[in-house]
Scaffold this motif. Sequence first.
Motif, PDB file in Angstrom:
ATOM      1  N   ARG B   9       0.850  -1.197   0.000  1.00 21.17           N
ATOM      2  CA  ARG B   9       0.000   0.000   0.000  1.00 21.17           C
ATOM      3  C   ARG B   9       0.879   1.237   0.000  1.00 21.17           C
ATOM      4  O   ARG B   9       1.812   1.337   0.791  1.00 21.17           O
ATOM      5  CB  ARG B   9      -0.909   0.030   1.247  1.00 21.17           C
ATOM      6  CG  ARG B   9      -1.872  -1.137   1.401  1.00 21.17           C
ATOM      7  CD  ARG B   9      -2.870  -1.322   0.274  1.00 21.17           C
ATOM      8  NE  ARG B   9      -3.626  -0.141  -0.139  1.00 21.17           N
ATOM      9  CZ  ARG B   9      -4.889   0.120   0.187  1.00 21.17           C
ATOM     10  NH1 ARG B   9      -5.552  -0.696   0.981  1.00 21.17           N
ATOM     11  NH2 ARG B   9      -5.511   1.194  -0.274  1.00 21.17           N
ATOM     12  N   ASP B  38     -11.335  -7.717  -6.443  1.00 23.22           N
ATOM     13  CA  ASP B  38     -12.608  -6.975  -6.413  1.00 23.22           C
ATOM     14  C   ASP B  38     -13.359  -7.285  -5.119  1.00 23.22           C
ATOM     15  O   ASP B  38     -13.932  -6.389  -4.499  1.00 23.22           O
ATOM     16  CB  ASP B  38     -13.493  -7.370  -7.608  1.00 23.22           C
ATOM     17  CG  ASP B  38     -12.909  -6.901  -8.940  1.00 23.22           C
ATOM     18  OD1 ASP B  38     -12.111  -5.944  -8.932  1.00 23.22           O
ATOM     19  OD2 ASP B  38     -13.272  -7.494  -9.979  1.00 23.22           O
ATOM     20  N   ASN B  41     -11.811  -5.429  -2.336  1.00 23.06           N
ATOM     21  CA  ASN B  41     -12.128  -4.000  -2.385  1.00 23.06           C
ATOM     22  C   ASN B  41     -13.571  -3.719  -1.957  1.00 23.06           C
ATOM     23  O   ASN B  41     -13.838  -2.714  -1.295  1.00 23.06           O
ATOM     24  CB  ASN B  41     -11.855  -3.431  -3.775  1.00 23.06           C
ATOM     25  CG  ASN B  41     -10.377  -3.062  -3.943  1.00 23.06           C
ATOM     26  OD1 ASN B  41      -9.649  -2.999  -2.954  1.00 23.06           O
ATOM     27  ND2 ASN B  41      -9.951  -2.825  -5.166  1.00 23.06           N
ATOM     28  N   GLU B  42     -14.511  -4.604  -2.314  1.00 21.72           N
ATOM     29  CA  GLU B  42     -15.896  -4.430  -1.859  1.00 21.72           C
ATOM     30  C   GLU B  42     -15.952  -4.462  -0.334  1.00 21.72           C
ATOM     31  O   GLU B  42     -16.618  -3.636   0.291  1.00 21.72           O
ATOM     32  CB  GLU B  42     -16.799  -5.511  -2.454  1.00 21.72           C
ATOM     33  CG  GLU B  42     -17.226  -5.180  -3.883  1.00 21.72           C
ATOM     34  CD  GLU B  42     -17.898  -6.341  -4.589  1.00 21.72           C
ATOM     35  OE1 GLU B  42     -18.316  -7.309  -3.902  1.00 21.72           O
ATOM     36  OE2 GLU B  42     -17.998  -6.286  -5.833  1.00 21.72           O
ATOM     37  N   PRO B  51     -10.031   1.467  -0.932  1.00 17.57           N
ATOM     38  CA  PRO B  51      -9.777   0.229  -1.687  1.00 17.57           C
ATOM     39  C   PRO B  51      -8.351   0.193  -2.252  1.00 17.57           C
ATOM     40  O   PRO B  51      -7.712   1.229  -2.391  1.00 17.57           O
ATOM     41  CB  PRO B  51     -10.813   0.276  -2.809  1.00 17.57           C
ATOM     42  CG  PRO B  51     -11.213   1.701  -2.931  1.00 17.57           C
ATOM     43  CD  PRO B  51     -11.033   2.328  -1.575  1.00 17.57           C
ATOM     44  N   VAL B  52      -7.876  -1.006  -2.592  1.00 17.92           N
ATOM     45  CA  VAL B  52      -6.527  -1.170  -3.156  1.00 17.92           C
ATOM     46  C   VAL B  52      -6.560  -0.790  -4.642  1.00 17.92           C
ATOM     47  O   VAL B  52      -7.357  -1.339  -5.409  1.00 17.92           O
ATOM     48  CB  VAL B  52      -6.064  -2.639  -3.024  1.00 17.92           C
ATOM     49  CG1 VAL B  52      -4.692  -2.833  -3.652  1.00 17.92           C
ATOM     50  CG2 VAL B  52      -6.073  -3.085  -1.568  1.00 17.92           C
TER      51      VAL B  52
END
Lengths: 210, 246
Positions: B9, B38, B41-42, B51-52
């Motif tokens: 990150r 995905d 991230n959700e 989110p990434v």
Amino acid sequence: MSGYFSSSVGRKFFMALTGLFLVFFLLVHLIANLTLFFGADSFNATAEFMGTNPVIQVMQPLLALGFIAHIITGIILELKNNSSRPIKYTKNNVGANSTWMSRNMIITGLMIFAFLALHIINYFIPIKTTHVENHYELVVGLFKNPIYAGIYVLAFIFLGLHLMHGFQSSLTTTGIRQEKYQKCIKTLGTIYSLVVALGFISIAVWFHFA
Amino acid sequence: MNLTLKIWRQKSPKDKGQIVEYKVNDISEHMSFLEMLDVLNEDLVAKGEEPVAFDHDCREGICGMCSLHINGEAHGPDRLITTCQLHMRTFKDGDTIFIEPFRSKAFPIIKDLVVDRSALDRIQQAGGFISVNTSGNTQDANAIPIAKAAADESMDAATCIGCGACVASCKNASAMLFMSAKVSQYALLPQGRVEAADRVTNMIKQMDKEGFGNCTNTGACEVECPKGISLNNIARLNREYLKASI
Ligand code: HEM
Ligand code: SF4
Ligand code: FES
């Protein structure tokens, strides 16, 4: 042409040319050393030839230059390549895509360099500065020393590893590589590396125990 | 399956960045690697977290946008695929997966896993084209006979999608496999021969300017390349450059 040699690709070409020159030199050196197996007279004759033959005398400074150029270019190459990835990966599975030999040319190279320095101090300087009557005795005497023999064997293991990648790599760098020759080049590289490394090692081991 | 992810990150190009650990649960083995991200991230959005950021576009292995260094390999452990084509069946329940950006001085990080690969575009713009207009008076495609073997090899080289996996895998962060594919696709065809010398010279000049490392023929690129671009192309590039310089 000056633009060529200052480019990354040109610098690598120079590296390969000096490398191939050293590859050729090693073969000559090995053949000379193998005459040790035929006894004192034939080795002393070889040493005499190496010390006086005009072609060899011309080649000697060229060889020194070749070594120095190869080493300096190699170190510049390594520094440049290291700085091209300033932040390293936390996890890098390099074993999955390349050989140890190909990734550690600078280490095997510097080991060869360390041995070269020792070889020059122990053999080359004595034969150039003093009058050595019997080269055979000098060489065999060195091999009797377990530390010298051990270092010698180790050095040629490193040399073999250097060549295992270097031989075939130099043929890609010089553009000789083609799909149809590649198998042959790889086999030839392996055979050459093994013959040179085991050739020199067998001499050290034989005369240590003989 | 349940997985532990260790993801790089980094808020901005200047931020120092670090590896952060996440857990994802109930991942189907049929998902692609990007679908798994995905899901993560959700989760993160639902929890109100950032989110990434990761690159993707076509999600079918043709655009070259998806990147990612997964468990120490560009595009993950599978062969001849991009990250969008990597499936979760390659992993096991309970696995820990490291996810890092493609690393190279020439690929500065924009955010998290997103890197700027425009250095490759600039190499392409320096010579990776043929200077003729195709509109209006286009010549018949079969007017110039080309040997099948040359056409095939050229097409193989042309499959390079400019993803940068070769740079990411190379211990020297060298772009030579990419370069060699772009040079070879033209060098093998008569239409490309006309500008061959200028092309290779200008592209190599640009490559060196971008800060990529120098090739030492380790072959890591060829193994990790999603399109199977061969090291034979690098030998051809070296020949082309030598020819252009003498
Ligand atoms: C008799 C001794 C040596 C021989 C026969 C030899 C041979 C070679 C060859 C054939 C290559 C491949 C060149 C290429 O692909 O462009 C090479 C590369 C290299 N050598 Fe040597 N070398 C020797 C000594 C050394 C020494 C003393 C060093 C010390 C620094 C060194 C460092 C390197 C490096 C860093 C590379 C580049 C890595 C690569 O291209 O893969 N070598 N050498
Ligand atoms: S050569 Fe392969 S790895 Fe490199 S940019 Fe092209 S497709 Fe990607
Ligand atoms: S998203 Fe286009 S190749 Fe993966």
